[in-house]
Design an enzyme around this catalytic site. Structure first.
Site, mmCIF file in Angstrom:
data_model
loop_
_atom_site.group_PDB
_atom_site.id
_atom_site.type_symbol
_atom_site.label_atom_id
_atom_site.label_comp_id
_atom_site.label_asym_id
_atom_site.label_seq_id
_atom_site.Cartn_x
_atom_site.Cartn_y
_atom_site.Cartn_z
ATOM 1 C CD GLU A 15 -0.776 0.135 3.693
ATOM 2 O OE1 GLU A 15 -1.019 1.539 3.200
ATOM 3 O OE2 GLU A 15 -0.746 -0.172 4.498
ATOM 4 C CE LYS B 20 -6.473 2.366 11.035
ATOM 5 N NZ LYS B 20 -6.354 3.485 10.278
HETATM 6 N N1 PSU Z 1 -1.550 1.101 9.825
HETATM 7 C C1 PSU Z 1 -0.624 1.728 10.335
HETATM 8 N N2 PSU Z 1 -0.436 3.176 9.675
HETATM 9 C C2 PSU Z 1 -1.102 3.660 8.741
HETATM 10 C C3 PSU Z 1 -2.390 1.947 8.605
HETATM 11 C C4 PSU Z 1 -1.796 1.328 8.934
HETATM 12 O O1 PSU Z 1 0.684 1.907 11.255
HETATM 13 O O2 PSU Z 1 -1.258 5.111 7.918
HETATM 14 C C5 PSU Z 1 -3.220 2.820 7.080
HETATM 15 C C6 PSU Z 1 -3.072 1.606 6.151
HETATM 16 O O3 PSU Z 1 -3.814 1.960 5.023
HETATM 17 C C7 PSU Z 1 -4.700 1.058 7.035
HETATM 18 C C8 PSU Z 1 -6.197 2.477 6.993
HETATM 19 O O4 PSU Z 1 -5.531 0.531 5.470
HETATM 20 O O5 PSU Z 1 -4.179 3.212 7.399
HETATM 21 C C9 PSU Z 1 -6.912 2.074 7.329
HETATM 22 O O6 PSU Z 1 -7.323 3.352 7.794
HETATM 23 P P1 PSU Z 1 -9.358 3.291 8.274
HETATM 24 O O7 PSU Z 1 -9.372 2.669 9.534
HETATM 25 O O8 PSU Z 1 -9.658 5.100 8.146
HETATM 26 O O9 PSU Z 1 -9.571 2.900 7.460
#
Ligand code: PSU
Ligand code: MN
Length: 289
Positions: free
Chosen positions: A22, A154
């Site tokens: 990603e 996360k």
């Molecule tokens: N985990 C991290 N840093 C990030 C992300 C995940 O440590 O930046 C990003 C990934 O791209 C994941 C996204 O798909 O956050 C999910 O965001 P949201 O909760 O807004 O869907």
């Protein structure tokens, strides 16, 4: 609309293992400039694992699958964060866009890429339903026949709730030489996985069987090599600061990560980079087998 690098196109045509990476973590997960280094190190690790890396993002109105170094460097904090619903808009409007796990999986679905690596999957935010925030990563994983290697979800999320939702969505959660879902920075203490696997080859065989049955995505949880077991209080502090300062929605993750990096004296930054690179290597090994 979709442009492959020559290397990725050839690898897909030859049935060679390809691992999607990603760009959101490149653009928004690290201090300025450092995300690109993490992206490049991840690409090298996929190659060491025996597969071809395909870093995915939107540039100049095209979905790019496989990026050169100078192209990767264009994913800075000004790039839009693209979940699954945002990719088409970014293409039509010509805005640079960094794909999340969900956005990257949407492109995997369209291109037949079966493997991906990241740091942490999105999921259910703490305090649900206030805010009513559940990442689109989960639904994208449920519907895409791809295996994602991560160190769990996360760190700022409600991990047990996310684990329950993965079960509801029918996503196998495989622990790589562990019985519990890694807690991103910490190796132990997470909810149980649905099954444990001991090798890359075993994970690959499970994925193959799951897809033969018409299944969608699988998650492989790989614990960090060095467990940081004292980050949780900092996460709670960071979330409280975010609430106080009115930070919400997509801005929360970058805010929390920056807070952790600062308050831990850079230890979470190193850990975050190392676990992403380790996950890329394992995804390369699984794709190769
Ligand atoms: N985990 C991290 N840093 C990030 C992300 C995940 O440590 O930046 C990003 C990934 O791209 C994941 C996204 O798909 O956050 C999910 O965001 P949201 O909760 O807004 O869907
Ligand atoms: Mn969200």
């Amino acid at each position: 609309m979709i442009r492959f690098s020559d290397e990725v196109r050839a690898a897909l045509a030859d049935g060679h293992g390809v691992v999607a990476l990603e760009t959101t973590l490149v653009a928004h997960g690290f201090p300025p400039g450092e995300g690109v280094d993490v992206g490049l190190a991840s690409e090298r690790a996929v190659r060491e694992g025996g597969a071809v890396p395909a870093t995915i993002g939107v540039l100049d109105g095209e979905i790019r699958v496989g990026l050169a170094e100078d192209e990767l460097a264009r994913f800075d904090a000004s790039a839009r964060k693209l979940g699954p619903r945002d990719v088409a808009v970014s293409v039509v409007q010509g805005a640079p866009g960094a794909t999340t796990v969900g956005g990257t999986l949407a492109v995997c679905n369209a291109t037949g890429i079966r493997f991906m690596a990241t740091g942490g999957l999105g999921g259910v935010h703490r305090g649900w339903p206030t805010p009513p925030d559940v990442s689109a990563d989960l639904q994208a994983l449920a519907r895409t026949p791809a295996l994602v290697v991560s160190s769990g979800v996360k760190s700022l999320l409600d991990v047990p709730a996310t684990s329950e939702l993965l079960e509801t969505l029918g996503v196998p959660v495989l622990g790589f030489r562990t019985d519990t879902l890694p807690l991103f920075y910490a190796a132990a203490g997470g909810p149980p996985v649905s099954a444990r696997v001991e090798s890359a080859a075993e994970a690959a065989r499970v994925a193959h069987a799951h897809w033969e049955l018409g299944g969608g995505g699988l998650l492989v949880g790989r614990p960090p090599d060095e467990s940081l077991d004292d980050v949780e209080p900092l996460i709670e502090q960071a979330l409280a600061a975010a609430a106080r300062e009115g930070v919400h929605g997509q801005a929360v993750t970058p805010f929390v990560l920056a807070h952790l990096h600062r308050e831990s004296g850079g230890r979470t930054l190193t850990a975050n980079r190392d676990l992403i690179v380790g996950n890329a290597r394992l995804a390369g090994e699984i794709a190769a087998s």
